[in-house]
Design an enzyme around this catalytic site. Structure first.
Site, PDB file in Angstrom:
ATOM      1  CE1 TYR A 144      -2.247   3.248   2.723  1.00  0.00           C
ATOM      2  CE2 TYR A 144      -3.527   2.747   0.763  1.00  0.00           C
ATOM      3  CZ  TYR A 144      -3.264   3.568   1.842  1.00  0.00           C
ATOM      4  OH  TYR A 144      -4.013   4.704   2.028  1.00  0.00           O
ATOM      5  CG  ASP A 239       5.959   3.616   0.239  1.00  0.00           C
ATOM      6  OD1 ASP A 239       4.736   3.426   0.037  1.00  0.00           O
ATOM      7  OD2 ASP A 239       6.383   4.370   1.138  1.00  0.00           O
ATOM      8  CE  LYS A 267       2.834   4.774   7.766  1.00  0.00           C
ATOM      9  NZ  LYS A 267       1.448   4.797   8.267  1.00  0.00           N
TER      10      LYS A 267
HETATM   11  P1  KE4 Z   1      -0.287   8.521   4.517  1.00  0.00           P
HETATM   12  O1  KE4 Z   1      -0.827   9.237   3.295  1.00  0.00           O
HETATM   13  O2  KE4 Z   1      -1.354   7.751   5.258  1.00  0.00           O
HETATM   14  O3  KE4 Z   1       0.547   9.425   5.419  1.00  0.00           O
HETATM   15  O4  KE4 Z   1       0.788   7.439   3.987  1.00  0.00           O
HETATM   16  C1  KE4 Z   1       0.383   6.488   3.033  1.00  0.00           C
HETATM   17  C2  KE4 Z   1       1.330   5.304   3.085  1.00  0.00           C
HETATM   18  C3  KE4 Z   1       2.309   5.199   2.113  1.00  0.00           C
HETATM   19  N1  KE4 Z   1       3.182   4.162   2.120  1.00  0.00           N
HETATM   20  C4  KE4 Z   1       3.124   3.214   3.082  1.00  0.00           C
HETATM   21  C5  KE4 Z   1       4.113   2.074   3.045  1.00  0.00           C
HETATM   22  C6  KE4 Z   1       2.143   3.279   4.104  1.00  0.00           C
HETATM   23  O5  KE4 Z   1       2.092   2.307   5.046  1.00  0.00           O
HETATM   24  C7  KE4 Z   1       1.229   4.343   4.105  1.00  0.00           C
HETATM   25  C8  KE4 Z   1       0.123   4.456   5.142  1.00  0.00           C
HETATM   26  N2  KE4 Z   1       0.017   3.365   6.060  1.00  0.00           N
HETATM   27  C9  KE4 Z   1      -1.288   3.175   6.658  1.00  0.00           C
HETATM   28  C10 KE4 Z   1      -1.202   1.966   7.607  1.00  0.00           C
HETATM   29  N3  KE4 Z   1      -0.971   0.757   6.940  1.00  0.00           N
HETATM   30  C11 KE4 Z   1      -1.753   4.386   7.362  1.00  0.00           C
HETATM   31  C12 KE4 Z   1      -2.998   4.180   8.182  1.00  0.00           C
HETATM   32  C13 KE4 Z   1      -4.169   4.933   7.622  1.00  0.00           C
HETATM   33  O6  KE4 Z   1      -4.339   4.949   6.390  1.00  0.00           O
HETATM   34  O7  KE4 Z   1      -4.912   5.507   8.445  1.00  0.00           O
END
Ligand code: KE4
Length: 429
Positions: A144, A239, A267
């Site tokens: 993801y 990523d 993060k």
């Molecule tokens: P954000 O746009 O949520 O800051 O990041 C997206 C993203 C991009 N790449 C990786 C590897 C990620 O894990 C994420 C976001 N992770 C999720 C949890 N698996 C965030 C939780 C959520 O969407 O509320």
């Protein structure tokens, strides 16, 4: 546990915001029941609005590697607020944070700050396409990268065929330039490059995956991805939004000794404030507007409060690296959960990289989405709720990684193991 105030507030939220949340992952869709409404975090703990205390293994989905209300981050944010919250103009803090990232991450020679991991991956994809003049992007099932239209794509009918939308609102036109392959499937990536090689702009991957649960690439797969992208002039994007600064100070790329062309971050780099970043080879990053022609912008990018938090976080991780402590806590928790599951006779496997880990309700090692999707998600849900009732807050999906912080103690880990043993034995024993 009494959670009546949570229930009342969540009912109110459902009337105001879709699903009562501002991010789908929090809605407990994967485990059923209603999300808990929290009031505050402190160290390794979260406290809900009914006064219940939980050992927190979500850590805001990764950022809280040093625990909630970490002193240095807190002080930096308070001080920054006194100087104003946003200028929309260059600040010294952006230089400082950029230097800390470049110093830490092997592949990053230049960086652009943004406001989320999604913005980072969306921008990196655009830059890779602008830099190569090509259209096709390869991603992997179970990975993801945020809610980027071109990455909300399901696998095509067969390997190395172009993708189809995985969400309403994503158009076939957007998906037609994305290919979804199997993670750790070497033959598929070889076939994709044999078929489309000189049309592939980029391959984006989680070098340590957290989004199908914790899954690592095999050395053969990782080396194949690196050598094929090198050979065909495609951009390799790691990523590291989740695993960056989590599994090591230099991220997964420093652990595996494989240097991508670009890296996305988020993060932890924002210390819990909205901040992401993408970076990579100077030659590629010089294509980003206004140095180059690939458009990228953001009102709050490099925001003074977020950069203050990010600087404090990255300096803490550089000057007092928590990774040895996190490895010790991770080893203890992994051994304890494995022993608890074995004692309860639960078919399981565990994958851990430092302080990120997943207990899979699946006897087979999980190496990609095709094995992840065989997990017993019903058993996971029961385990999740049993732990909630014992004051342990695990990620609310089998397909997520848990995170340990430097604020966790051996006592917290031992409480978690005892609770897990009680829950698993009562449900399976
Ligand atoms: P954000 O746009 O949520 O800051 O990041 C997206 C993203 C991009 N790449 C990786 C590897 C990620 O894990 C994420 C976001 N992770 C999720 C949890 N698996 C965030 C939780 C959520 O969407 O509320």
């Amino acid at each position: 546990m009494n959670r009546t105030r949570s229930q009342t507030e969540y009912a109110r939220a459902k009337n105001l915001m879709p699903g009562g949340v501002n991010s789908a992952a929090r809605a407990f869709g994967a485990v059923g029941g209603e999300p808990i409404v929290f009031e505050r975090g402190e160290g390794a703990y979260l406290f809900d609005i009914d006064g219940n205390k939980y050992i927190d293994y979500i850590g805001s989905w990764g950022p809280m590697i040093l625990g909630h209300q970490q002193e240095a981050v807190k002080e930096a944010v308070h001080a920054a607020v006194e100087r104003g919250t946003s200028f929309g103009a260059p600040t010294v803090a952006e230089n400082e944070l950029a230097e800390l990232m470049i110093e830490a991450v092997p592949s990053v020679e230049m960086v652009r700050l943004v406001n989320s991991g999604t913005e980072a991956t969306m921008s990196a994809i655009r830059v890779a396409r602008g830099y190569t003049g090509r259209d096709i992007v390869i991603k992997f099932s179970g990975n993801y990268h945020g809610h980027v239209d071109s990455l909300l794509v399901a696998a095509g009918s067969a390997a190395a065929t172009l993708g189809v939308p995985s969400s309403p609102g994503v158009t076939a036109g957007t998906s037609k330039d994305t290919m979804v392959l199997g993670y750790n499937e070497v033959a598929e990536i070889e076939e994709a490059f044999a078929t489309h090689g000189d049309k592939i702009a980029a391959v984006i991957m989680e070098p340590v995956c957290g989004n199908m649960g914790c899954v690592t690439p095999t050395e053969v797969f990782l080396n194949a991805v690196r050598s094929l992208t090198e050979k065909h002039g495609s951009v390799l994007i790691f990523d590291e939004v989740m695993c960056g600064f989590r599994v090591a100070h230099g991220g997964a790329q420093s652990l595996f000794g494989v240097t991508p062309d670009m890296t996305t971050m988020g993060k932890i780099v924002g210390g819990g404030l909205p901040l992401g970043a993408f970076g990579g080879k100077r030659e590629i990053m010089q294509h980003v507007l206004p140095a180059g022609k690939v458009f990228q912008a953001g009102t709050l990018s490099g925001n003074p409060i977020a950069t203050a938090a990010g600087i404090a976080m990255l300096k803490s991780l550089r000057d007092n690296p928590p990774y040895e402590k996190l490895e010790g806590l991770g080893t203890r928790l992994e051994a304890g959960l494995a022993a608890a599951a074995t004692k309860a006779g639960v078919d399981h496997s565990i994958k851990r990289v430092g302080s990120m880990m997943t207990l899979f309700f699946n006897p087979e090692p999980v190496t990609g989405w095709s094995s992840a999707e065989k997990c017993d998600t019903e058993a996971f849900s029961k385990y999740f709720w049993g732990l909630i009732d014992r004051g342990v807050y695990m990620p609310c999906s089998q397909f997520e990684a848990l995170f340990i912080s430097a604020a966790h103690t051996d006592a917290d880990i031992d409480h978690t193991i005892a609770a897990a043993e009680e829950v698993l034995c009562s449900q399976h024993g």
